[in-house]
Structures are given as C-alpha cells and as structure tokens.
Design a protein around this motif. Structure first.
Motif, mmCIF file in Angstrom:
data_model
loop_
_atom_site.group_PDB
_atom_site.id
_atom_site.type_symbol
_atom_site.label_atom_id
_atom_site.label_comp_id
_atom_site.label_asym_id
_atom_site.label_seq_id
_atom_site.Cartn_x
_atom_site.Cartn_y
_atom_site.Cartn_z
ATOM 1 N N ALA A 31 0.888 -1.160 -0.241
ATOM 2 C CA ALA A 31 -0.137 -0.233 0.101
ATOM 3 C C ALA A 31 0.871 1.370 0.321
ATOM 4 C CB ALA A 31 -0.882 0.079 1.465
ATOM 5 N N ALA A 32 0.248 1.993 -0.699
ATOM 6 C CA ALA A 32 0.988 3.773 -1.217
ATOM 7 C C ALA A 32 0.726 4.494 -0.432
ATOM 8 C CB ALA A 32 1.587 3.577 -2.528
ATOM 9 N N PRO A 33 1.025 5.092 0.211
ATOM 10 C CA PRO A 33 0.890 6.313 1.623
ATOM 11 C C PRO A 33 0.576 7.625 0.885
ATOM 12 C CG PRO A 33 3.453 5.994 1.551
ATOM 13 C CD PRO A 33 3.434 4.958 0.483
ATOM 14 N N THR A 34 -0.436 7.782 0.916
ATOM 15 C CA THR A 34 -1.267 9.476 0.380
ATOM 16 C C THR A 34 -0.423 9.769 0.037
ATOM 17 O OG1 THR A 34 -3.114 8.746 1.276
ATOM 18 C CG2 THR A 34 -3.104 10.301 0.197
ATOM 19 N N PRO A 35 -0.411 10.286 -1.672
ATOM 20 C CA PRO A 35 0.306 11.932 -1.546
ATOM 21 C C PRO A 35 -0.431 12.906 -0.752
ATOM 22 C CG PRO A 35 0.003 10.515 -3.050
ATOM 23 C CD PRO A 35 -1.232 10.391 -2.673
ATOM 24 N N THR A 36 0.926 14.230 -0.447
ATOM 25 C CA THR A 36 0.545 14.960 0.515
ATOM 26 C C THR A 36 -0.160 16.097 -0.614
ATOM 27 O OG1 THR A 36 3.388 15.728 0.495
ATOM 28 C CG2 THR A 36 2.221 14.783 2.036
ATOM 29 N N LEU A 127 8.394 -2.392 -24.776
ATOM 30 C CA LEU A 127 7.385 -3.656 -25.786
ATOM 31 C C LEU A 127 6.382 -2.049 -26.204
ATOM 32 C CD1 LEU A 127 7.080 -5.753 -22.664
ATOM 33 C CD2 LEU A 127 9.450 -5.876 -24.258
ATOM 34 N N GLY A 128 6.137 -2.773 -27.633
ATOM 35 C CA GLY A 128 5.040 -1.621 -28.819
ATOM 36 C C GLY A 128 5.698 -1.565 -30.141
ATOM 37 N N PRO A 129 5.063 -1.205 -30.944
ATOM 38 C CA PRO A 129 5.523 -0.795 -32.326
ATOM 39 C C PRO A 129 6.212 0.605 -32.312
ATOM 40 C CG PRO A 129 3.514 0.467 -31.781
ATOM 41 C CD PRO A 129 3.868 -0.686 -30.306
ATOM 42 N N THR A 130 7.209 0.688 -33.376
ATOM 43 C CA THR A 130 8.360 1.589 -33.040
ATOM 44 C C THR A 130 8.126 3.562 -32.866
ATOM 45 O OG1 THR A 130 9.518 0.413 -34.746
ATOM 46 C CG2 THR A 130 10.639 2.843 -34.202
ATOM 47 N N PRO A 131 8.539 3.912 -31.463
ATOM 48 C CA PRO A 131 7.989 4.828 -31.158
ATOM 49 C C PRO A 131 9.351 6.270 -31.943
ATOM 50 C CG PRO A 131 9.898 4.254 -28.885
ATOM 51 C CD PRO A 131 9.702 3.290 -30.307
ATOM 52 N N SER A 132 8.548 6.725 -31.507
ATOM 53 C CA SER A 132 8.973 8.663 -31.812
ATOM 54 C C SER A 132 9.361 9.302 -31.022
ATOM 55 C CB SER A 132 8.614 9.386 -32.977
ATOM 56 O OG SER A 132 8.022 8.830 -34.479
ATOM 57 N N ARG A 133 9.594 9.094 -30.046
ATOM 58 C CA ARG A 133 9.585 9.847 -28.741
ATOM 59 C C ARG A 133 9.327 8.691 -27.686
ATOM 60 N NH1 ARG A 133 7.381 13.654 -32.131
ATOM 61 N NH2 ARG A 133 8.355 15.675 -32.255
ATOM 62 N N ILE A 134 10.694 8.711 -26.411
ATOM 63 C CA ILE A 134 10.183 8.738 -25.189
ATOM 64 C C ILE A 134 11.023 9.753 -24.243
ATOM 65 C CG2 ILE A 134 11.596 6.702 -23.760
ATOM 66 C CD1 ILE A 134 11.530 4.719 -25.399
ATOM 67 N N VAL A 135 9.862 10.231 -23.434
ATOM 68 C CA VAL A 135 10.138 11.043 -22.332
ATOM 69 C C VAL A 135 10.196 10.964 -21.598
ATOM 70 C CG1 VAL A 135 9.603 14.190 -22.590
ATOM 71 C CG2 VAL A 135 9.375 13.175 -24.777
ATOM 72 N N ALA A 136 11.319 10.926 -20.282
ATOM 73 C CA ALA A 136 10.912 11.552 -18.854
ATOM 74 C C ALA A 136 10.158 12.696 -18.304
ATOM 75 C CB ALA A 136 12.258 11.549 -18.398
ATOM 76 N N PHE A 137 9.230 12.884 -17.300
ATOM 77 C CA PHE A 137 8.785 13.842 -16.947
ATOM 78 C C PHE A 137 9.609 14.133 -15.899
ATOM 79 C CE2 PHE A 137 6.291 13.468 -21.191
ATOM 80 C CZ PHE A 137 6.749 14.360 -21.535
ATOM 81 N N PHE A 138 9.343 14.805 -15.014
ATOM 82 C CA PHE A 138 9.806 15.321 -13.544
ATOM 83 C C PHE A 138 9.846 16.271 -13.281
ATOM 84 C CE2 PHE A 138 12.022 15.909 -9.754
ATOM 85 C CZ PHE A 138 11.205 14.636 -9.209
ATOM 86 N N ASP A 139 8.295 16.642 -12.292
ATOM 87 C CA ASP A 139 8.081 17.809 -12.114
ATOM 88 C C ASP A 139 7.378 19.073 -13.025
ATOM 89 O OD1 ASP A 139 8.899 17.442 -9.376
ATOM 90 O OD2 ASP A 139 10.324 19.154 -9.367
ATOM 91 N N GLY A 140 7.293 18.333 -14.240
ATOM 92 C CA GLY A 140 6.731 19.000 -14.928
ATOM 93 C C GLY A 140 7.391 18.978 -16.776
ATOM 94 N N ASP A 201 7.037 16.840 -4.712
ATOM 95 C CA ASP A 201 6.000 17.129 -3.083
ATOM 96 C C ASP A 201 5.492 15.831 -3.226
ATOM 97 O OD1 ASP A 201 4.494 16.918 -5.455
ATOM 98 O OD2 ASP A 201 4.139 18.973 -5.439
ATOM 99 N N GLY A 202 5.841 14.557 -3.870
ATOM 100 C CA GLY A 202 4.668 13.715 -3.148
ATOM 101 C C GLY A 202 3.743 13.389 -3.891
ATOM 102 N N SER A 203 2.896 14.542 -5.037
ATOM 103 C CA SER A 203 2.191 14.341 -6.489
ATOM 104 C C SER A 203 2.748 13.059 -7.260
ATOM 105 C CB SER A 203 1.343 15.306 -6.819
ATOM 106 O OG SER A 203 2.476 16.126 -7.512
#
Length: 211
Positions: A31-36, A127-140, A201-203
């Motif tokens: 069980a994950a803690p509730t985000p603040t 796993l899936g069809p060839t992508p054009s972009r793989i993007v990491a998002f952190f704090d938007g 911020d835990g969200s």
C-alpha cells in the motif's frame, strides 16, 4: 533485485508499466502512502525533438555515465555500476523482454532508476510499435531519452536518459520516493504507453496524453 550498486547510490526499480490512461497509477503490491500534493500536470507546450536513436551491436556496452553502463541483446536489457574500487558489478542484472510477467497484449514501458548525489539514470525498455519519442517528465519538465536498438530486436526498444538527482522520500510526511514519469509517443505526439512517476512534492507525475 540483485545487489552490487556503487556505494551511496540509490537504486529503485519501477515495474508498474501501463498503456496510456487517465486514471491513477496502479499499485505495485504494498500500500502506497497518500500523496501530500495534487497531481503534477506535465505539459510540453512546444514540440520536443525526436528521440535520438543509437544503434549498437548485440552486447555492446554503452557508458551512460562514468559509473553506469548498459547493454542490449535481441531479447535482454542488462546493466552494471562502477564500485569505488573501479570494479563493475550488476545493479539490476539482465531482464528478458519475453518474460511472462510483462505486458505483452498492449504497449507498455518499464523504468529502472539508479543514481547518486550528482545524477539519476533511467534505463529500461518499451514493448510495442517503434516509437518516435520516449520522454521523462519530472516536476513537469520533459527530458527526451535516447532510444537504443540492436540486431534481432522484435517488438521492443531500449532507452536511457540522464536526469538531475531525485529527492528522497520522507516517511514522516507520508511522501514517496520521487521519480520521473516515462511517456512513449508516436510521430504525431500521441501517447502510446506510460510509466507514472512521483513528483518532488509527493504528488503523482503523469505524462501528457499529447505533446
């Protein structure tokens, strides 16, 4: 999870891959803690470049940072980290993309994160069809990942991305360890698969449905 990461490195394996959805991220067991905070919306507003594609020989080692390297074969993703004495040892070991406990009936992306006080490295596969972009998002904030291919790959793609160090979790504040959301996109910027993350911020951190 195999041991052997570099001393002082924080390593976390995120295996809750999913196809794009608008619901909350699924549980990985405990069980994950509730985000603040409230969910962090990620929006690029401007077009991102395509992911660079790195073609390597099967088993060819890629030095992602001075203490992290990865390699791919037709069916596996492997990694190792450098110890303080200069020797190399596995962090997560090798992962076979044909494993029965992976999503094979829909596009799915996985994320394995390791890091230290200087940086974080996310390196895994989609796993899936060839992508054009793989993007990491952190704090938007989006960071485009490098796609890795090698001979014999069928229906999957490797990737890696280097990010700033991630904040640690705060159990007293019921805050989960932070980590990026990973989004996989087609040529038109439509989300194909997502691995949700946790903002500083835990969200909940989510990849946008479209770039």
């Amino acid at each position: 999870m195999p041991g052997g990461g570099a001393p002082g490195n924080a390593a976390a394996e995120l295996e809750a891959a999913s196809a794009p959805s608008t619901g909350a991220a699924g549980s990985t067991g405990a069980a994950a803690p509730t985000p603040t905070g409230s969910p962090t919306p990620s929006s690029t507003r401007t077009a991102l470049p395509l992911s660079p594609v790195r073609q390597v020989a099967p088993g060819e080692k890629i030095l992602v940072t001075d203490d992290t390297r990865i390699w791919f074969t037709a069916n596996q993703r492997c990694d190792e980290s450098r110890e303080s004495d200069g020797s190399w040892h596995t962090s997560f070991g090798c992962r076979d993309v044909r494993s029965d406990n992976l999503e094979h009936d829909k596009p799915s992306v996985y994320a394995q994160t390791s890091g230290n006080r200087d940086r974080s490295v996310v390196a895994s596969f989609y796993l899936g069809p060839t992508p054009s972009r793989i993007v990491a998002f952190f704090d938007g904030k989006p960071t485009v990942a490098t796609i890795v291919t090698t001979a014999g790959m069928k229906g999957w793609t490797g990737y890696y991305v280097v990010l700033p160090p991630m904040p640690t979790g705060d159990p007293s504040a019921h805050r989960r360890p932070a980590g990026p959301a990973i989004g996989v996109y087609d040529a038109e910027g439509k989300l194909l698969a997502e691995n949700p993350g946790t903002a500083s911020d835990g969200s909940d951190e989510r990849a946008p449905q479209r770039l």
